[in-house]
Design an enzyme around this catalytic site. Structure first.
Site, PDB file in Angstrom:
ATOM      1  N   SER A  46       0.897  -0.941  -0.139  1.00  0.00           N
ATOM      2  CA  SER A  46       0.168   0.213   0.090  1.00  0.00           C
ATOM      3  C   SER A  46       0.684   1.418  -0.283  1.00  0.00           C
ATOM      4  O   SER A  46       1.326   1.835   1.269  1.00  0.00           O
ATOM      5  CB  SER A  46      -0.914  -0.518   1.684  1.00  0.00           C
ATOM      6  OG  SER A  46      -0.007   0.521   2.178  1.00  0.00           O
ATOM      7  N   HIS A 150      -3.512  -5.653   3.444  1.00  0.00           N
ATOM      8  CA  HIS A 150      -2.206  -7.039   3.557  1.00  0.00           C
ATOM      9  C   HIS A 150      -3.527  -8.151   3.460  1.00  0.00           C
ATOM     10  O   HIS A 150      -3.006  -9.161   3.972  1.00  0.00           O
ATOM     11  CB  HIS A 150      -1.300  -6.408   4.830  1.00  0.00           C
ATOM     12  CG  HIS A 150      -0.521  -5.365   4.731  1.00  0.00           C
ATOM     13  ND1 HIS A 150      -0.436  -4.658   5.920  1.00  0.00           N
ATOM     14  CD2 HIS A 150      -0.043  -5.060   3.636  1.00  0.00           C
ATOM     15  CE1 HIS A 150       1.058  -3.728   4.741  1.00  0.00           C
ATOM     16  NE2 HIS A 150       0.796  -3.486   3.575  1.00  0.00           N
ATOM     17  N   GLN A 159      -5.841  -1.390   7.387  1.00  0.00           N
ATOM     18  CA  GLN A 159      -4.485  -2.218   7.384  1.00  0.00           C
ATOM     19  C   GLN A 159      -3.985  -3.070   8.294  1.00  0.00           C
ATOM     20  O   GLN A 159      -3.676  -4.137   8.429  1.00  0.00           O
ATOM     21  CB  GLN A 159      -3.615  -1.201   6.328  1.00  0.00           C
ATOM     22  CG  GLN A 159      -2.743  -2.509   5.939  1.00  0.00           C
ATOM     23  CD  GLN A 159      -1.461  -1.529   5.106  1.00  0.00           C
ATOM     24  OE1 GLN A 159      -2.459  -1.026   3.789  1.00  0.00           O
ATOM     25  NE2 GLN A 159      -1.004  -0.903   5.296  1.00  0.00           N
ATOM     26  N   GLU A 160      -4.159  -2.521   9.297  1.00  0.00           N
ATOM     27  CA  GLU A 160      -2.821  -2.833  11.274  1.00  0.00           C
ATOM     28  C   GLU A 160      -3.190  -2.977  12.055  1.00  0.00           C
ATOM     29  O   GLU A 160      -4.015  -1.516  12.168  1.00  0.00           O
ATOM     30  CB  GLU A 160      -1.762  -2.645  10.336  1.00  0.00           C
ATOM     31  CG  GLU A 160      -0.646  -3.091   9.590  1.00  0.00           C
ATOM     32  CD  GLU A 160       0.846  -2.243   8.621  1.00  0.00           C
ATOM     33  OE1 GLU A 160       1.226  -1.560  10.192  1.00  0.00           O
ATOM     34  OE2 GLU A 160       0.817  -1.908   8.194  1.00  0.00           O
ATOM     35  N   GLU A 203       2.298  -8.938   7.225  1.00  0.00           N
ATOM     36  CA  GLU A 203       3.213  -8.997   7.784  1.00  0.00           C
ATOM     37  C   GLU A 203       3.166  -9.840   9.354  1.00  0.00           C
ATOM     38  O   GLU A 203       3.488  -9.708  10.317  1.00  0.00           O
ATOM     39  CB  GLU A 203       2.702  -7.035   8.399  1.00  0.00           C
ATOM     40  CG  GLU A 203       3.153  -6.164   7.625  1.00  0.00           C
ATOM     41  CD  GLU A 203       2.927  -5.455   7.783  1.00  0.00           C
ATOM     42  OE1 GLU A 203       2.829  -5.228   8.975  1.00  0.00           O
ATOM     43  OE2 GLU A 203       3.173  -4.064   6.865  1.00  0.00           O
ATOM     44  N   ASP A 239      -3.141   1.182  11.903  1.00  0.00           N
ATOM     45  CA  ASP A 239      -2.721   1.458  10.775  1.00  0.00           C
ATOM     46  C   ASP A 239      -3.875   1.338   9.897  1.00  0.00           C
ATOM     47  O   ASP A 239      -4.837   0.733   8.882  1.00  0.00           O
ATOM     48  CB  ASP A 239      -1.750   1.448  10.274  1.00  0.00           C
ATOM     49  CG  ASP A 239      -1.098   2.096   8.345  1.00  0.00           C
ATOM     50  OD1 ASP A 239      -1.722   2.914   8.122  1.00  0.00           O
ATOM     51  OD2 ASP A 239       0.047   1.546   8.205  1.00  0.00           O
ATOM     52  N   GLU A 284      -2.217   4.986  12.291  1.00  0.00           N
ATOM     53  CA  GLU A 284      -0.890   6.515  11.016  1.00  0.00           C
ATOM     54  C   GLU A 284      -2.559   6.408   9.862  1.00  0.00           C
ATOM     55  O   GLU A 284      -3.271   5.357   9.967  1.00  0.00           O
ATOM     56  CB  GLU A 284      -0.375   4.693  10.994  1.00  0.00           C
ATOM     57  CG  GLU A 284       0.160   4.817   9.771  1.00  0.00           C
ATOM     58  CD  GLU A 284       1.610   3.757   9.318  1.00  0.00           C
ATOM     59  OE1 GLU A 284       2.050   2.923  11.188  1.00  0.00           O
ATOM     60  OE2 GLU A 284       1.352   3.764   8.258  1.00  0.00           O
ATOM     61  N   ASP A 311       2.312   8.322   7.567  1.00  0.00           N
ATOM     62  CA  ASP A 311       3.079   7.471   6.479  1.00  0.00           C
ATOM     63  C   ASP A 311       2.350   7.965   4.720  1.00  0.00           C
ATOM     64  O   ASP A 311       3.704   8.627   4.442  1.00  0.00           O
ATOM     65  CB  ASP A 311       2.812   6.031   6.483  1.00  0.00           C
ATOM     66  CG  ASP A 311       2.679   4.841   5.883  1.00  0.00           C
ATOM     67  OD1 ASP A 311       3.586   5.591   5.256  1.00  0.00           O
ATOM     68  OD2 ASP A 311       3.211   3.495   5.484  1.00  0.00           O
ATOM     69  N   LYS A 336      10.430   5.762   5.775  1.00  0.00           N
ATOM     70  CA  LYS A 336      10.773   4.445   5.494  1.00  0.00           C
ATOM     71  C   LYS A 336      12.295   4.565   4.377  1.00  0.00           C
ATOM     72  O   LYS A 336      12.193   5.647   3.428  1.00  0.00           O
ATOM     73  CB  LYS A 336       9.858   4.031   4.510  1.00  0.00           C
ATOM     74  CG  LYS A 336       8.280   3.092   5.555  1.00  0.00           C
ATOM     75  CD  LYS A 336       7.494   2.885   4.641  1.00  0.00           C
ATOM     76  CE  LYS A 336       5.957   2.101   5.275  1.00  0.00           C
ATOM     77  NZ  LYS A 336       5.073   2.126   4.691  1.00  0.00           N
ATOM     78  N   HIS A 364       8.988  -1.208   8.841  1.00  0.00           N
ATOM     79  CA  HIS A 364       9.469  -1.717   7.927  1.00  0.00           C
ATOM     80  C   HIS A 364       8.540  -1.422   6.670  1.00  0.00           C
ATOM     81  O   HIS A 364       7.854  -0.917   7.144  1.00  0.00           O
ATOM     82  CB  HIS A 364       8.966  -3.482   8.176  1.00  0.00           C
ATOM     83  CG  HIS A 364       8.074  -3.786   8.631  1.00  0.00           C
ATOM     84  ND1 HIS A 364       6.988  -4.969   9.695  1.00  0.00           N
ATOM     85  CD2 HIS A 364       6.802  -2.484   8.556  1.00  0.00           C
ATOM     86  CE1 HIS A 364       6.433  -4.592   9.052  1.00  0.00           C
ATOM     87  NE2 HIS A 364       5.843  -3.602   9.577  1.00  0.00           N
ATOM     88  N   LYS A 387       8.559  -0.030  13.922  1.00  0.00           N
ATOM     89  CA  LYS A 387       7.645  -0.398  13.388  1.00  0.00           C
ATOM     90  C   LYS A 387       8.256  -1.507  12.414  1.00  0.00           C
ATOM     91  O   LYS A 387       8.086  -1.843  11.341  1.00  0.00           O
ATOM     92  CB  LYS A 387       6.064   0.487  12.513  1.00  0.00           C
ATOM     93  CG  LYS A 387       4.992  -0.217  12.096  1.00  0.00           C
ATOM     94  CD  LYS A 387       4.332   0.487  11.793  1.00  0.00           C
ATOM     95  CE  LYS A 387       3.103   0.136  11.206  1.00  0.00           C
ATOM     96  NZ  LYS A 387       2.465   0.971   9.460  1.00  0.00           N
TER      97      LYS A 387
HETATM   98  P1  PGA Z   1       3.080  -1.279   2.769  1.00  0.00           P
HETATM   99  O1  PGA Z   1       2.696  -0.532   4.659  1.00  0.00           O
HETATM  100  O2  PGA Z   1       2.327  -2.534   1.964  1.00  0.00           O
HETATM  101  O3  PGA Z   1       3.531   0.004   1.486  1.00  0.00           O
HETATM  102  O4  PGA Z   1       4.736  -1.420   3.458  1.00  0.00           O
HETATM  103  C1  PGA Z   1       2.673  -0.458   5.032  1.00  0.00           C
HETATM  104  C2  PGA Z   1       2.566   0.202   5.833  1.00  0.00           C
HETATM  105  O5  PGA Z   1       1.340   1.164   5.445  1.00  0.00           O
HETATM  106  O6  PGA Z   1       2.699   1.043   6.818  1.00  0.00           O
HETATM  107 ZN    ZN Z   2       0.861   3.094   7.090  1.00  0.00          ZN
END
Ligand code: PGA
Ligand code: ZN
Length: 419
Positions: A46, A150, A159-160, A203, A239, A284, A311, A336, A364, A387
């Site tokens: 994402s 994810h 997402q998280e 993840e 997140d 987030e 982010d 990142k 990460h 993270k």
């Molecule tokens: P990513 O996203 O799938 O782009 O690594 C992780 C995140 O949004 O923190």
């Molecule tokens: Zn994020």
């Protein structure tokens, strides 16, 4: 004494999703000794729209070929001068978004150069970059339940669902506490629903058939139970990755899991309600990546009790962060390195954010390798949080490295301040 880059070896390796990514070995010599540093680049699912391009058009194969040819162009530079190395990488690429070499190619070279330099000095990377005084460990922010891009099927839209053991006194204690919460949530899902497969998302987070708020209820209960068990505060976090379910044409958030749409105001109110109800420590990307005003509004309303972190909106980019500062959007930022393509640029983003009281969280990506560089960056750059997941080989590569760093620091080791 000058450190010369003699050779770059590059290869295509697997990431945690089984997709190809790039790993490089940078070989250096200081006139007396030789050494090498190795680093691999991760990849996102994402991604923020304004991240640098990860690979050139020909993908990882083209990146590998191009990386191998860069060493002679860097040969005149002192590899101890990271800034110069990184500027040269940008110049060789020649595009503003690193589309010629790929940001993953440049970031892998940039990190490998730093590791080679640390290696020749016979010091760990965190000391090479941070100096002898660094002694603070970050709080690990770990992913417990996965949804959005994810996961799949009937997983939540958010997402998280994250955990942070804010009361832990040591890094290892914080990491094991996050693991207890992860385990507890898995057990709770199994008890609540006999058809739960114990399936996991990108993840290593659980991937259940559950609605957005329902998942938070499980997480919050697990945090409380584990907090009672360990005797210190353990807090839930989120997140939202709101861009991944925002429909820019109609301007609404499309909650697929609940088959409802929420307009900007309704979505913002919903997030506010969740922050208050579940006492979230950190949220987030609560709004989509262009909504600086929405970030500012939320920060004004709850920023004294919850970290509002950007982010996709900031993409580790100084210009985007400047806009955020001006508009008072958020009070925390994800860093990142591969969003911006070099260590120097990631560091600049981090320093600007810090000077303006944004709490930096090194992070990460969902597609990872066992590369442990960000563990060292967290300590060297004094990031109060990292993270990097809770379980899974590519996640524990960073956590275990921090456990080793904590051990090496001995009595001097302490946890960062979170506020
Ligand atoms: P990513 O996203 O799938 O782009 O690594 C992780 C995140 O949004 O923190
Ligand atoms: Zn994020």
């Amino acid at each position: 004494m000058k450190l010369t880059i003699r050779k770059i070896v590059a290869r295509k390796i697997l990431d945690s999703r089984g997709r190809p990514t790039i790993e490089v070995d940078v070989h250096v010599d200081d006139g007396k000794n030789t050494a090498f540093g190795r680093a691999a680049a991760p990849s996102g699912a994402s991604k923020g729209k304004l991240e640098v391009v990860d690979f050139p058009r020909g993908g990882v194969d083209e990146a590998v070929e191009k990386a191998k040819r860069i060493a002679p162009k860097l040969a005149g530079i002192d590899a101890f001068d990271q800034r110069q190395v990184d500027e040269a990488l940008r110049e060789i690429d020649g595009t503003p978004n690193l589309s010629e070499l790929g940001g993953n190619t440049t970031v892998a070279i940039s990190m490998a150069v730093a590791k080679a330099a640390a290696s020749i000095k016979k010091v760990p990377l965190f000391r090479y970059l941070g100096g002898d005084e660094v002694c603070e460990l970050p709080f690990p922010l770990g992913n417990v339940i996965g949804g959005g891009k994810h996961a799949g099927g009937y997983a939540p839209d958010f997402q998280e669902y994250l955990v942070v053991a804010v009361g832990a006194r040591r890094f290892s204690e914080a990491s094991f506490t996050n693991a207890l919460v992860h385990k507890k949530v898995g057990e709770m899902f199994s008890e609540a629903n006999s058809s739960f497969t114990r399936g996991k998302s990108d993840e290593g987070a659980w991937s259940p058939n559950i609605c957005n708020e329902g998942a938070l209820e499980f997480l919050a209960r697990a945090c409380e139970a584990i907090s009672d068990e360990v005797g210190f505060a353990v807090r839930p976090a989120l997140d939202v990755a709101a861009s991944s379910f925002y429909d820019s044409e109609s301007g609404v958030y499309n909650y697929r899991r609940e088959a409802v749409t929420r307009d900007r105001g309704e979505h913002l109110d919903f997030i506010l309600e969740l922050i208050e109800k579940f006492k979230l420590f950190f949220v987030e990307d609560p709004l989509h990546e262009e909504d600086f005003e929405g970030f500012a509004e939320l920060t004004k309303k709850v920023g004294n009790k919850c970290l509002i972190c950007g982010d996709d909106i900031f993409v580790t980019n100084v210009k985007r962060i400047e806009t955020g500062i001006r508009l008072k959007a958020g009070n925390a930022i994800i860093i990142k390195p591969n969003q911006i393509g070099t260590l120097t640029d990631a560091f600049k983003a981090l320093e600007l954010a810090k000077r303006n009281n944004y709490l930096p969280v090194i992070s990460h990506r969902s597609g990872e390798t066992t590369d442990e560089t960000i563990a060292h960056l967290a300590v060297a750059w004094r990031c109060p949080m990292i993270k990097t997941g809770v379980v899974g080989g590519e996640r524990i590569a960073k956590l275990n490295e921090l456990i080793r760093i904590e051990e090496e620091l001995g009595d001097r080791a302490r946890m960062s301040g979170l506020r």
